[in-house]
Design an enzyme around this catalytic site. Structure first.
Site, short mmCIF file in Angstrom:
data_model
loop_
_atom_site.label_atom_id
_atom_site.label_comp_id
_atom_site.label_asym_id
_atom_site.label_seq_id
_atom_site.Cartn_x
_atom_site.Cartn_y
_atom_site.Cartn_z
N HIS A 131 -27.70 -27.93 23.29
CA HIS A 131 -28.33 -26.75 23.87
C HIS A 131 -29.63 -27.15 24.55
O HIS A 131 -30.47 -27.83 23.96
CB HIS A 131 -28.62 -25.70 22.78
CG HIS A 131 -29.54 -24.62 23.26
ND1 HIS A 131 -29.27 -23.87 24.37
CD2 HIS A 131 -30.75 -24.20 22.80
CE1 HIS A 131 -30.27 -23.02 24.58
NE2 HIS A 131 -31.18 -23.20 23.64
N GLU A 141 -31.82 -22.04 15.88
CA GLU A 141 -30.64 -21.94 16.74
C GLU A 141 -29.47 -22.78 16.21
O GLU A 141 -28.39 -22.78 16.79
CB GLU A 141 -31.00 -22.35 18.18
CG GLU A 141 -31.79 -21.26 18.87
CD GLU A 141 -32.25 -21.61 20.29
OE1 GLU A 141 -32.23 -22.79 20.65
OE2 GLU A 141 -32.65 -20.68 20.99
ZN LIG Z 1 -32.94 -22.23 23.61
#
Ligand SMILES: [Zn+2]
Length: 271
Positions: free
Chosen positions: A97, A78
């Site tokens: 995040h 990510e």
């Molecule tokens: Zn995530």
């Protein structure tokens, strides 16, 4: 960049991890956060590790193409979303995040947090849009944020979690706290019969404050765009502009059918 400050940044990343884990914004090895320390260097949390127990040696360093520069650990896939944000928003130096449960509950229910209810949220965040679902770690994930990236500093990711950004790590992290806190308050208000949105003039006043505080990125348009179960779109007494929610549309239709039935019955009776 001096060695001391880089060590301090790594310690800061560990501290944010500890707070995120303690507040249960992540489970198991979830979540990732990063800090852009120069034009082409980003410090990021490692994949596959609990963020509650990080030590500075676990922090990875990558370039803007996600190539590893330093450290034995690898960042999450990510990281792509972080790098895209840094590319699109040079004012942003930190990305957080996580999956805070109440805010993620809204995201899973297909609801944004775009409701003009609390002054602090309007002033500090402008709004919290819901970005469409994309496979975590895939190139579509950064793509899903693009429509909102230049207007907002906090985002819900549909069926996934939340992302907050800022000029430093704590600024980005505090926005995550604000999102989750707001989601809890909004949920409580809904359980108690529904949140009372602030009228447009009041919201405009708050956007004025945003400007006065010199908040860098352009604020969201000063309108309320609720996607609440009660929003009736153009007829909505709160915003008058939102998308009518399915529940409100259904209520509307029911009301209409009932009214017509009443009128027909009345006219039949009066004959
Ligand atoms: Zn995530």
């Amino acid at each position: 960049m001096s060695v001391t400050s880089e060590t301090q940044w790594k310690q800061e990343l560990c501290e944010i991890g500890r707070r995120i884990w303690l507040r249960e914004y992540v489970a198991a090895n979830d979540g990732n956060f990063s800090l852009r320390i120069s034009e082409n260097e980003v410090l990021a949390t490692p994949t596959g590790m609990s963020k509650g127990f990080l030590t500075p040696d676990m922090i990875c360093k990558v370039d803007m193409e996600a190539n590893p520069l330093e450290g034995a650990y690898r960042p999450s896939s990510e990281i792509l979303i972080h790098l895209e944000i840094y590319r699109q928003r040079p004012d942003v130096k930190a990305v957080v995040h996580a999956h805070p449960p109440t805010a993620t509950g809204f995201a899973a229910a297909g609801l944004s947090l775009q409701e003009c209810v609390l002054p602090e949220v309007i002033v500090n965040l402008g709004g919290v849009p819901l970005c469409p679902y994309a496979l975590p770690g895939s190139p579509e994930l950064p793509e899903s944020l693009k429509d909102y990236l230049h207007q907002y500093d906090a985002f819900l990711l549909a069926n996934h979690g939340a992302v907050t950004i800022g000029p430093d790590l704590f600024a980005a992290y505090y926005k995550m706290e604000t999102i989750e806190h707001f989601a809890k308050i909004l949920l409580t208000a809904r359980l108690l019969g529904g949140a009372q949105g602030l009228p447009t003039e009041r919201v405009q006043e708050l956007y004025g404050l945003r400007e006065r505080f010199g908040l860098k990125h352009p604020a969201a348009p000063p309108v309320c765009v609720p996607r609440s179960p009660t929003c009736m779109g153009e007829d909505c007494p709160v915003c008058g502009v939102g998308e009518p929610s399915p529940a409100a549309a259904e209520g509307h239709t029911r009301e209409l059918v009932e009214r017509i039935t009443r009128e027909v019955l009345q006219s039949l009776r009066s004959r």
